[in-house]
Design an enzyme around this catalytic site. Sequence first.
Site, PDB file in Angstrom:
ATOM      1  N   GLY A 195       0.824  -1.206   0.000  1.00 63.19           N
ATOM      2  CA  GLY A 195       0.000   0.000   0.000  1.00 63.19           C
ATOM      3  C   GLY A 195       0.856   1.253   0.000  1.00 63.19           C
ATOM      4  O   GLY A 195       0.627   2.190  -0.769  1.00 63.19           O
ATOM      5  N   SER A 212      -7.788   6.032   3.901  1.00 58.00           N
ATOM      6  CA  SER A 212      -6.372   5.774   4.169  1.00 58.00           C
ATOM      7  C   SER A 212      -5.645   7.104   4.244  1.00 58.00           C
ATOM      8  O   SER A 212      -5.933   8.026   3.472  1.00 58.00           O
ATOM      9  CB  SER A 212      -5.774   4.937   3.027  1.00 58.00           C
ATOM     10  OG  SER A 212      -4.367   4.903   3.128  1.00 58.00           O
ATOM     11  N   SER A 213      -4.680   7.173   5.155  1.00 61.37           N
ATOM     12  CA  SER A 213      -3.833   8.375   5.236  1.00 61.37           C
ATOM     13  C   SER A 213      -2.752   8.362   4.162  1.00 61.37           C
ATOM     14  O   SER A 213      -2.073   9.369   3.936  1.00 61.37           O
ATOM     15  CB  SER A 213      -3.166   8.441   6.608  1.00 61.37           C
ATOM     16  OG  SER A 213      -2.230   7.378   6.739  1.00 61.37           O
ATOM     17  N   GLN A 214      -2.553   7.207   3.528  1.00 62.38           N
ATOM     18  CA  GLN A 214      -1.443   7.079   2.578  1.00 62.38           C
ATOM     19  C   GLN A 214      -1.615   7.997   1.362  1.00 62.38           C
ATOM     20  O   GLN A 214      -0.630   8.420   0.761  1.00 62.38           O
ATOM     21  CB  GLN A 214      -1.312   5.622   2.124  1.00 62.38           C
ATOM     22  CG  GLN A 214      -0.899   4.693   3.267  1.00 62.38           C
ATOM     23  CD  GLN A 214      -0.938   3.223   2.881  1.00 62.38           C
ATOM     24  OE1 GLN A 214      -1.349   2.870   1.774  1.00 62.38           O
ATOM     25  NE2 GLN A 214      -0.520   2.358   3.794  1.00 62.38           N
ATOM     26  N   SER A 245      -5.367   7.113  10.830  1.00 62.96           N
ATOM     27  CA  SER A 245      -3.914   6.860  10.894  1.00 62.96           C
ATOM     28  C   SER A 245      -3.100   8.154  10.954  1.00 62.96           C
ATOM     29  O   SER A 245      -2.051   8.274  10.306  1.00 62.96           O
ATOM     30  CB  SER A 245      -3.484   6.006   9.681  1.00 62.96           C
ATOM     31  OG  SER A 245      -4.163   4.777   9.662  1.00 62.96           O
ATOM     32  N   ASP A 275      -2.775  -0.856  12.777  1.00 59.18           N
ATOM     33  CA  ASP A 275      -1.982  -2.052  12.446  1.00 59.18           C
ATOM     34  C   ASP A 275      -1.776  -2.938  13.681  1.00 59.18           C
ATOM     35  O   ASP A 275      -1.336  -4.088  13.539  1.00 59.18           O
ATOM     36  CB  ASP A 275      -0.603  -1.675  11.865  1.00 59.18           C
ATOM     37  CG  ASP A 275      -0.701  -1.233  10.403  1.00 59.18           C
ATOM     38  OD1 ASP A 275      -1.820  -1.226   9.844  1.00 59.18           O
ATOM     39  OD2 ASP A 275       0.349  -0.878   9.824  1.00 59.18           O
ATOM     40  N   LYS A 280      -7.694  -3.408   3.964  1.00 55.64           N
ATOM     41  CA  LYS A 280      -6.227  -3.566   3.966  1.00 55.64           C
ATOM     42  C   LYS A 280      -5.898  -4.875   3.230  1.00 55.64           C
ATOM     43  O   LYS A 280      -6.547  -5.206   2.251  1.00 55.64           O
ATOM     44  CB  LYS A 280      -5.729  -3.547   5.401  1.00 55.64           C
ATOM     45  CG  LYS A 280      -6.110  -2.235   6.109  1.00 55.64           C
ATOM     46  CD  LYS A 280      -4.945  -1.429   6.497  1.00 55.64           C
ATOM     47  CE  LYS A 280      -5.395  -0.166   7.183  1.00 55.64           C
ATOM     48  NZ  LYS A 280      -4.316   0.764   7.401  1.00 55.64           N
ATOM     49  N   ARG A 289      -9.705  -7.084   7.683  1.00 60.90           N
ATOM     50  CA  ARG A 289      -9.051  -7.501   8.931  1.00 60.90           C
ATOM     51  C   ARG A 289     -10.035  -7.670  10.089  1.00 60.90           C
ATOM     52  O   ARG A 289      -9.779  -8.473  11.004  1.00 60.90           O
ATOM     53  CB  ARG A 289      -7.950  -6.498   9.314  1.00 60.90           C
ATOM     54  CG  ARG A 289      -6.729  -6.633   8.443  1.00 60.90           C
ATOM     55  CD  ARG A 289      -5.627  -5.671   8.831  1.00 60.90           C
ATOM     56  NE  ARG A 289      -4.386  -6.080   8.184  1.00 60.90           N
ATOM     57  CZ  ARG A 289      -3.290  -5.343   8.142  1.00 60.90           C
ATOM     58  NH1 ARG A 289      -3.266  -4.152   8.727  1.00 60.90           N
ATOM     59  NH2 ARG A 289      -2.206  -5.794   7.538  1.00 60.90           N
TER      60      ARG A 289
HETATM   61  O1  LIG Z   1       1.718   5.529   5.812  1.00 60.54           O
HETATM   62  C1  LIG Z   1       2.060   4.417   6.209  1.00 60.54           C
HETATM   63  O2  LIG Z   1       3.247   4.047   6.261  1.00 60.54           O
HETATM   64  C2  LIG Z   1       1.021   3.484   6.686  1.00 60.54           C
HETATM   65  C3  LIG Z   1      -0.226   3.950   6.998  1.00 60.54           C
HETATM   66  C4  LIG Z   1      -1.297   3.072   7.507  1.00 60.54           C
HETATM   67  O3  LIG Z   1      -2.225   2.874   6.461  1.00 60.54           O
HETATM   68  P1  LIG Z   1      -3.628   3.693   6.340  1.00 60.54           P
HETATM   69  O4  LIG Z   1      -3.330   5.133   6.327  1.00 60.54           O
HETATM   70  O5  LIG Z   1      -4.161   3.172   5.051  1.00 60.54           O
HETATM   71  O6  LIG Z   1      -4.436   3.289   7.538  1.00 60.54           O
HETATM   72  C5  LIG Z   1      -0.763   1.712   7.958  1.00 60.54           C
HETATM   73  O7  LIG Z   1      -1.836   0.807   8.113  1.00 60.54           O
HETATM   74  C6  LIG Z   1       0.220   1.138   6.969  1.00 60.54           C
HETATM   75  O8  LIG Z   1       0.713  -0.113   7.400  1.00 60.54           O
HETATM   76  C7  LIG Z   1       1.399   2.058   6.807  1.00 60.54           C
HETATM   77  C1  LIG Z   2      -1.675  -2.167   5.965  1.00 58.59           C
HETATM   78  C2  LIG Z   2      -0.388  -2.478   5.873  1.00 58.59           C
HETATM   79  O1  LIG Z   2       0.421  -2.203   4.832  1.00 58.59           O
HETATM   80  P1  LIG Z   2       0.265  -1.344   3.481  1.00 58.59           P
HETATM   81  O2  LIG Z   2      -1.004  -0.539   3.586  1.00 58.59           O
HETATM   82  O3  LIG Z   2       1.484  -0.490   3.429  1.00 58.59           O
HETATM   83  O4  LIG Z   2       0.209  -2.353   2.386  1.00 58.59           O
HETATM   84  C3  LIG Z   2       0.301  -3.164   6.989  1.00 58.59           C
HETATM   85  O5  LIG Z   2       1.548  -3.265   6.966  1.00 58.59           O
HETATM   86  O6  LIG Z   2      -0.365  -3.631   7.920  1.00 58.59           O
END
Ligand SMILES: O=C(O)C1=C[C@@H](OP(=O)(O)O)[C@@H](O)[C@H](O)C1
Ligand SMILES: C=C(OP(=O)(O)O)C(=O)O
Length: 420
Positions: A97, A170-172, A198, A310, A337, A341
């Site tokens: 992700g 998602s914060s990503q 997150s 997580d 995810k 989960r």
């Molecule tokens: O920015 C990051 O490194 C992450 C943000 C989280 O995701 P979300 O923002 O989708 O919850 C986390 O669950 C993931 O393992 C890593």
């Molecule tokens: C959600 C996770 O990873 P990612 O979103 O980076 O795939 C994780 O490591 O639990």
Amino acid sequence: MTDAFAVTPLTKPLDATVRPPGSKSITNRALLCAALAPGTSTLRGALFADDTEAMTGAVAALGAEIKSDSLARTVEVSGVLPSSAGNPPAVDCRQSGTTSRFLLPAAALFTGRIVVDGSGQLRARPFGPVIEALRQLGVTIEELGEPGFLPVAVHGPAGGGRVEVSGHISSQFLSGLLMAGPLMPGGLTVDVTSPLVSVPYVEMTTAVMAAFGAVVDVDGLTVASGGYRPADYTIEPDASAASYFLGAAAVTGGRVTVSGLGTGSLQGDVRFADALERMGATVVRTTDSITVHGSDRLRGIDIDMADISDTAQTLAAVAVFADSPTRVSGIGFIRKKETDRIGAIVTELRRAGIDATEDEDGFTIRPGTPRPTRFATYDDHRMAMSLSLLGLRTPGIEIADPSCVAKTYPNFFTDLTALT
Ligand SMILES: O=C(O)C1=C[C@@H](OP(=O)(O)O)[C@@H](O)[C@H](O)C1
Ligand SMILES: C=C(OP(=O)(O)O)C(=O)O
């Protein structure tokens, strides 16, 4: 690797010091910032796992040069300034992700067409918010599969300015846009249009960006134009990985110290120790370590884990051994995810005879005695690692498809066995 790992129950209380591998999240941010910095950066204490190999491959496809030394846990990155993309092959983000959500805005800095794809699992995860945001910045995105999902083709370059992105999935998406911001003409300001999940990961993003010379106004989510500069950067151990060892101390009544992670950590997941403390464990924090001493009596808690999701599956495993129910809320988004989960952890605990129930934004675990079970892991490393904790107390616990831990922690079962 066999198709199941049999966990050996502990014969005496734990008394161990553990140093988990480098943080996945910090490694993947540092790899990207270094790849966009002209000159050579050195990353120390990096994670070497499938997710970080995904990012290494992705930035190499953009033109960065990588020299890895997995024994020394060091990566040298010679960065590139965005230019014409040429005609690179499709970038495979595997199951990651972070790689995919960070790479899309970075790919949009380049002129030309870059295809971004991933595994079947990643293709099932949402990308709509970042696709929409990049379109606001003038980028053309071809959705080559289902709309809102990978694979996509990105045609940059992105203009800078102001962009809106949602925060509740998602914060990503936000982190990825911010990291591309320093290379956009005029910089970037991001408006987050729905409640952000997150949150600590966004603080991590701006901290890593600043370490590579970016100028970020954290409160306003504004990034100045001006690029990155190379850095010599040291990465902390992974706090999500640490949760399994701290959880092990809590459920077995022993002591585990995680070294290299302390009160100044960039990772929100160190707050998993606060949850254990509320359950009755004793926690000692220093600038460079976290120690958990389990107690004979753990109590259930009611906790919102939106900031540290997580570690929700780890808490579910610990909650089995408490003496009252644990309710986890605020985590509806973890249904999207590696697997659903919430559904997966509840299903597996129920198969072991535990009274677990799910609702839209979380789950409730009522304590019980698990029966011997071979747990399914849903190709989710965190299912495998968290359910292992049950086997430290209960004989007959097996973890199916244990190699799924390679996503973030290839040596997990070796390190777990070293405890027993
Ligand atoms: O920015 C990051 O490194 C992450 C943000 C989280 O995701 P979300 O923002 O989708 O919850 C986390 O669950 C993931 O393992 C890593
Ligand atoms: C959600 C996770 O990873 P990612 O979103 O980076 O795939 C994780 O490591 O639990």
